[in-house]
Design a protein around this motif. Sequence first.
Motif, PDB file in Angstrom:
ATOM      1  N   ASN A 149       1.039  -1.450   0.202  1.00 41.15           N
ATOM      2  CA  ASN A 149      -0.135   0.655   0.542  1.00 41.15           C
ATOM      3  C   ASN A 149       0.878   1.187  -0.234  1.00 41.15           C
ATOM      4  N   TYR A 150       2.128   1.189   0.862  1.00 45.36           N
ATOM      5  CA  TYR A 150       2.469   2.120   0.767  1.00 45.36           C
ATOM      6  C   TYR A 150       3.394   2.866  -0.472  1.00 45.36           C
ATOM      7  N   SER A 155      11.518   3.843  -2.771  1.00 49.72           N
ATOM      8  CA  SER A 155      10.268   4.044  -2.570  1.00 49.72           C
ATOM      9  C   SER A 155       9.838   5.377  -3.581  1.00 49.72           C
ATOM     10  N   LYS A 195       2.420   6.171  -7.526  1.00 47.00           N
ATOM     11  CA  LYS A 195       1.289   6.016  -8.451  1.00 47.00           C
ATOM     12  C   LYS A 195       1.138   8.416  -8.351  1.00 47.00           C
ATOM     13  N   GLU A 196       2.281   8.705  -7.756  1.00 46.21           N
ATOM     14  CA  GLU A 196       2.794  10.319  -8.249  1.00 46.21           C
ATOM     15  C   GLU A 196       4.048  10.277  -9.406  1.00 46.21           C
ATOM     16  N   SER A 254       4.762  -1.944  -7.614  1.00 45.42           N
ATOM     17  CA  SER A 254       3.909  -2.008  -6.029  1.00 45.42           C
ATOM     18  C   SER A 254       3.785  -3.230  -4.889  1.00 45.42           C
ATOM     19  N   SER A 292       0.799   3.996  -3.146  1.00 43.34           N
ATOM     20  CA  SER A 292       0.958   5.655  -2.861  1.00 43.34           C
ATOM     21  C   SER A 292       2.292   6.214  -3.159  1.00 43.34           C
ATOM     22  N   CYS A 293       3.762   6.110  -3.511  1.00 40.43           N
ATOM     23  CA  CYS A 293       4.813   6.762  -3.863  1.00 40.43           C
ATOM     24  C   CYS A 293       4.165   6.065  -5.736  1.00 40.43           C
ATOM     25  N   GLY A 298       5.716   8.845   0.571  1.00 37.77           N
ATOM     26  CA  GLY A 298       4.011   8.214   0.509  1.00 37.77           C
ATOM     27  C   GLY A 298       3.637   7.869   1.710  1.00 37.77           C
ATOM     28  N   LYS A 299       2.306   7.854   1.548  1.00 43.46           N
ATOM     29  CA  LYS A 299       1.481   8.257   2.559  1.00 43.46           C
ATOM     30  C   LYS A 299       0.866   6.626   2.710  1.00 43.46           C
ATOM     31  N   LEU A 300       0.058   6.146   3.961  1.00 43.14           N
ATOM     32  CA  LEU A 300      -0.843   4.840   4.034  1.00 43.14           C
ATOM     33  C   LEU A 300      -2.764   5.298   3.910  1.00 43.14           C
TER      34      LEU A 300
END
Length: 316
Positions: A19-20, A84, A26-27, A37, A23-24, A314-316
């Motif tokens: 998941n982390y 990441s 996808k940017e 991922s 989030s990294c 990244g975000k969770l």
Amino acid sequence: MNNNYDFYTYLTSQQTAQNYLFSCYKEISEVDAASKSYENYSAFMYYLEHGKSFYEIGDTVDLFAKPVLYFYGMTHLLKGCLLSRRPNYPESTTLLSHGVTSRKRKKKNYSFMEDDVKVQKKGLFPYFSSHLFNISNMPFEKVKMEDLLSVIPEIQSFFNLQQSRRMIAVGSMDSRFLKFPTELLDNYHLTNKAFIKRIEPNLPLIEDLDIDKEYIQLKIARNITSSNGPFFIHMKDRTIYFPYQRNHFLPISEVMIHYLLLYNLSMLCRYEAEWWGDLLSSKSDLDYPFIRKFLNITAEKIPQILQHELLSVGKL
């Protein structure tokens, strides 16, 4: 390792790691975040887990083995940070080398403080310097260990005991004001205007400026939150330090400084058994207290800084 580093432990499961990374990624344009991922979560998870384990073991062993364990702990955490941001890391086998070299044969009266390391064009050091800290042009080809130690805020107390001023406090992470004594201008051989021009690229936008006979005071657009030279942060009191002497003006990340020091210490530990053994048993050289102090600092500070790097991406 300090219990404040729970984020590493949190990421050591398939679900949280994937998941982390998603989030990294996808940017990042032209990257299939879901696929990448899933492909990378296992390596990412183990980089962090192994890095954490090296530090934890390093905390429990005698001083003689700490440099190797902390160096490998650091390299594993760095690789996790790189993964990441770089979904295809490592892109080639050249990135697997350390990216730094040290002298193969030590002089008879060898001193760690006087020793230096040389930066290579390829390998982990220039790669993470570029992709984590946006530093592609090194301010040096080789650098002395004493110069690197001179810009670590937590070691300043040792230099002060020698009546050797290496850094000065100029602000705090909690404030947008920085205050420089004008005596610095003599050390840097610069006018007020030239000094401000020198430090401006390493600062957020300067919003206000006040100069008198004793001080140059700046108000910046946002607080300094990362220990990147020439502004280095004390991990305990959050004070921002600046090099007192011109030759210690190093516009690089403190992570890079710790990597170079740990690399050289780990090489001594592994390949210079006689010198390393004498140092630890006799404690006769000035090197000993500085090395011991540095190892205590880096064991706590580097996992803390690299955790901040992970949290910033990244975000969770």
